[in-house]
Design a protein around this motif. Sequence first.
Motif, PDB file in Angstrom:
ATOM      1  N   GLN A  26       0.824  -1.207   0.000  1.00  0.00           N
ATOM      2  CA  GLN A  26       0.000   0.000   0.000  1.00  0.00           C
ATOM      3  C   GLN A  26       0.859   1.258   0.000  1.00  0.00           C
ATOM      4  N   ALA A  27       1.978   1.209   0.724  1.00  0.00           N
ATOM      5  CA  ALA A  27       2.854   2.384   0.771  1.00  0.00           C
ATOM      6  C   ALA A  27       3.471   2.664  -0.600  1.00  0.00           C
ATOM      7  N   LEU A  28       3.831   1.603  -1.319  1.00  0.00           N
ATOM      8  CA  LEU A  28       4.388   1.802  -2.653  1.00  0.00           C
ATOM      9  C   LEU A  28       3.329   2.260  -3.647  1.00  0.00           C
ATOM     10  N   THR A  29       2.105   1.751  -3.477  1.00  0.00           N
ATOM     11  CA  THR A  29       1.034   2.117  -4.405  1.00  0.00           C
ATOM     12  C   THR A  29       0.580   3.548  -4.205  1.00  0.00           C
ATOM     13  N   ASN A  30       0.475   3.953  -2.948  1.00  0.00           N
ATOM     14  CA  ASN A  30      -0.040   5.286  -2.630  1.00  0.00           C
ATOM     15  C   ASN A  30       1.061   6.322  -2.445  1.00  0.00           C
ATOM     16  N   ALA A  31       2.291   5.976  -2.826  1.00  0.00           N
ATOM     17  CA  ALA A  31       3.390   6.937  -2.666  1.00  0.00           C
ATOM     18  C   ALA A  31       3.164   8.141  -3.578  1.00  0.00           C
ATOM     19  N   PRO A  32       3.439   9.324  -3.092  1.00  0.00           N
ATOM     20  CA  PRO A  32       3.231  10.514  -3.930  1.00  0.00           C
ATOM     21  C   PRO A  32       4.248  10.569  -5.063  1.00  0.00           C
ATOM     22  N   LEU A  33       3.852  11.234  -6.143  1.00  0.00           N
ATOM     23  CA  LEU A  33       4.753  11.393  -7.276  1.00  0.00           C
ATOM     24  C   LEU A  33       5.893  12.335  -6.906  1.00  0.00           C
ATOM     25  N   ARG A  34       7.106  11.948  -7.292  1.00  0.00           N
ATOM     26  CA  ARG A  34       8.267  12.761  -6.970  1.00  0.00           C
ATOM     27  C   ARG A  34       8.509  13.797  -8.059  1.00  0.00           C
ATOM     28  N   THR A  35       8.822  14.975  -7.645  1.00  0.00           N
ATOM     29  CA  THR A  35       9.151  16.033  -8.591  1.00  0.00           C
ATOM     30  C   THR A  35      10.580  15.857  -9.073  1.00  0.00           C
ATOM     31  N   GLN A  36      10.940  16.612 -10.094  1.00  0.00           N
ATOM     32  CA  GLN A  36      12.297  16.547 -10.620  1.00  0.00           C
ATOM     33  C   GLN A  36      13.309  16.977  -9.574  1.00  0.00           C
ATOM     34  N   ALA A  37      12.949  17.964  -8.758  1.00  0.00           N
ATOM     35  CA  ALA A  37      13.864  18.404  -7.703  1.00  0.00           C
ATOM     36  C   ALA A  37      14.092  17.303  -6.678  1.00  0.00           C
ATOM     37  N   MET A  38      13.046  16.564  -6.355  1.00  0.00           N
ATOM     38  CA  MET A  38      13.185  15.464  -5.403  1.00  0.00           C
ATOM     39  C   MET A  38      14.064  14.358  -5.976  1.00  0.00           C
ATOM     40  N   ARG A  39      13.894  14.054  -7.256  1.00  0.00           N
ATOM     41  CA  ARG A  39      14.720  13.018  -7.875  1.00  0.00           C
ATOM     42  C   ARG A  39      16.179  13.454  -7.944  1.00  0.00           C
ATOM     43  N   GLU A  40      16.410  14.721  -8.265  1.00  0.00           N
ATOM     44  CA  GLU A  40      17.784  15.219  -8.312  1.00  0.00           C
ATOM     45  C   GLU A  40      18.430  15.191  -6.935  1.00  0.00           C
ATOM     46  N   ALA A  41      17.651  15.530  -5.897  1.00  0.00           N
ATOM     47  CA  ALA A  41      18.193  15.472  -4.542  1.00  0.00           C
ATOM     48  C   ALA A  41      18.521  14.031  -4.139  1.00  0.00           C
ATOM     49  N   GLU A  42      17.682  13.092  -4.565  1.00  0.00           N
ATOM     50  CA  GLU A  42      17.944  11.689  -4.257  1.00  0.00           C
ATOM     51  C   GLU A  42      19.203  11.199  -4.971  1.00  0.00           C
ATOM     52  N   GLU A  43      19.361  11.587  -6.242  1.00  0.00           N
ATOM     53  CA  GLU A  43      20.553  11.191  -6.978  1.00  0.00           C
ATOM     54  C   GLU A  43      21.805  11.832  -6.385  1.00  0.00           C
ATOM     55  N   LYS A  44      21.692  13.057  -5.923  1.00  0.00           N
ATOM     56  CA  LYS A  44      22.834  13.730  -5.300  1.00  0.00           C
ATOM     57  C   LYS A  44      23.242  13.013  -4.020  1.00  0.00           C
ATOM     58  N   THR A  45      22.262  12.583  -3.253  1.00  0.00           N
ATOM     59  CA  THR A  45      22.559  11.833  -2.035  1.00  0.00           C
ATOM     60  C   THR A  45      23.233  10.504  -2.358  1.00  0.00           C
ATOM     61  N   LYS A  46      22.751   9.848  -3.410  1.00  0.00           N
ATOM     62  CA  LYS A  46      23.342   8.566  -3.809  1.00  0.00           C
ATOM     63  C   LYS A  46      24.790   8.738  -4.270  1.00  0.00           C
ATOM     64  N   ARG A  47      25.049   9.804  -5.049  1.00  0.00           N
ATOM     65  CA  ARG A  47      26.419  10.052  -5.510  1.00  0.00           C
ATOM     66  C   ARG A  47      27.347  10.390  -4.349  1.00  0.00           C
ATOM     67  N   ALA A  48      26.810  11.099  -3.352  1.00  0.00           N
ATOM     68  CA  ALA A  48      27.628  11.419  -2.186  1.00  0.00           C
ATOM     69  C   ALA A  48      27.915  10.175  -1.357  1.00  0.00           C
ATOM     70  N   ARG A  49      27.000   9.227  -1.388  1.00  0.00           N
ATOM     71  CA  ARG A  49      27.193   7.996  -0.609  1.00  0.00           C
ATOM     72  C   ARG A  49      28.190   7.068  -1.288  1.00  0.00           C
ATOM     73  N   TRP A  50      28.140   6.992  -2.626  1.00  0.00           N
ATOM     74  CA  TRP A  50      29.030   6.112  -3.389  1.00  0.00           C
ATOM     75  C   TRP A  50      29.797   6.953  -4.396  1.00  0.00           C
ATOM     76  N   PRO A  51      30.862   7.606  -3.985  1.00  0.00           N
ATOM     77  CA  PRO A  51      31.612   8.446  -4.932  1.00  0.00           C
ATOM     78  C   PRO A  51      32.389   7.647  -5.975  1.00  0.00           C
ATOM     79  N   THR A  52      32.687   6.379  -5.691  1.00  0.00           N
ATOM     80  CA  THR A  52      33.426   5.541  -6.639  1.00  0.00           C
ATOM     81  C   THR A  52      32.634   4.282  -6.949  1.00  0.00           C
ATOM     82  N   THR A  53      32.951   3.701  -8.110  1.00  0.00           N
ATOM     83  CA  THR A  53      32.286   2.479  -8.565  1.00  0.00           C
ATOM     84  C   THR A  53      33.351   1.495  -9.033  1.00  0.00           C
TER      85      THR A  53
END
Length: 222
Positions: A26-53
């Motif tokens: 239900q939480a996944l189904t009713n999750a609100p739509l993410r804006t572009q700013a929210m997605r960019e912030a999430e990607e920025k957090t991910k890049r900061a967490r894993w700076p190397t691959t």
Amino acid sequence: ELPDSYFQPSPADLKAAQASLSARTQALTNAPLRTQAMREAEEKTKRARWPTTTIRIKFSDRSQLEKTFLSTDKIRTVYAFVRGSLREDVKPVKFVLYQTPPKREFKVSDPTVRDLSLADLQLAPSSVLLLRFEKDELNYTDVPAPLDESILAQAEDLPAPPNFDAQTPSQPSTAESPRNPSSGSSSGNTSLEKKIPKWMKLGPSMYPCFPVMRSADLFLCL
């Protein structure tokens, strides 16, 4: 020692697991739509967490080539590293890097791939990519990886897997006195025996197979 009933889920446990699964759905189904700013912030957090691959390239003969890149690098950086590690006569041959399963090719000519970073391609923090040449004769398993001599000079063998067949079970001490049913100690010997749960009482052909280590010619299951 735990009783056999401990390993059998109760109706309350099943209801709790079902309720947790339903709440997550239900939480996944009713999750609100993410804006572009929210997605960019999430990607920025991910890049900061894993700076190397760390990317590991596996050839058809199971030789492996590994290097750590920046997570912001493009896939063409990986291609350039692999091509620079090949022999001079093989460098002109085209190849493609891919994953499987499911099969997913990372072609530099693909516009949906070449402009994305390694983090955007979901390769961070580490991934294994398979390599396939356009010339089929280079893809046979009995053909050594066409790596440059300078690369082969730095190669290291993978650690050999442990030989479980060589391990013999420990033998009981010979100084232990044999059991005497008439001595009245049968109840004591019975209490010393470890109780085996039902879920462990399986025949040899019923053991589940869990892969624990894989090498060039050995696949161990426990």
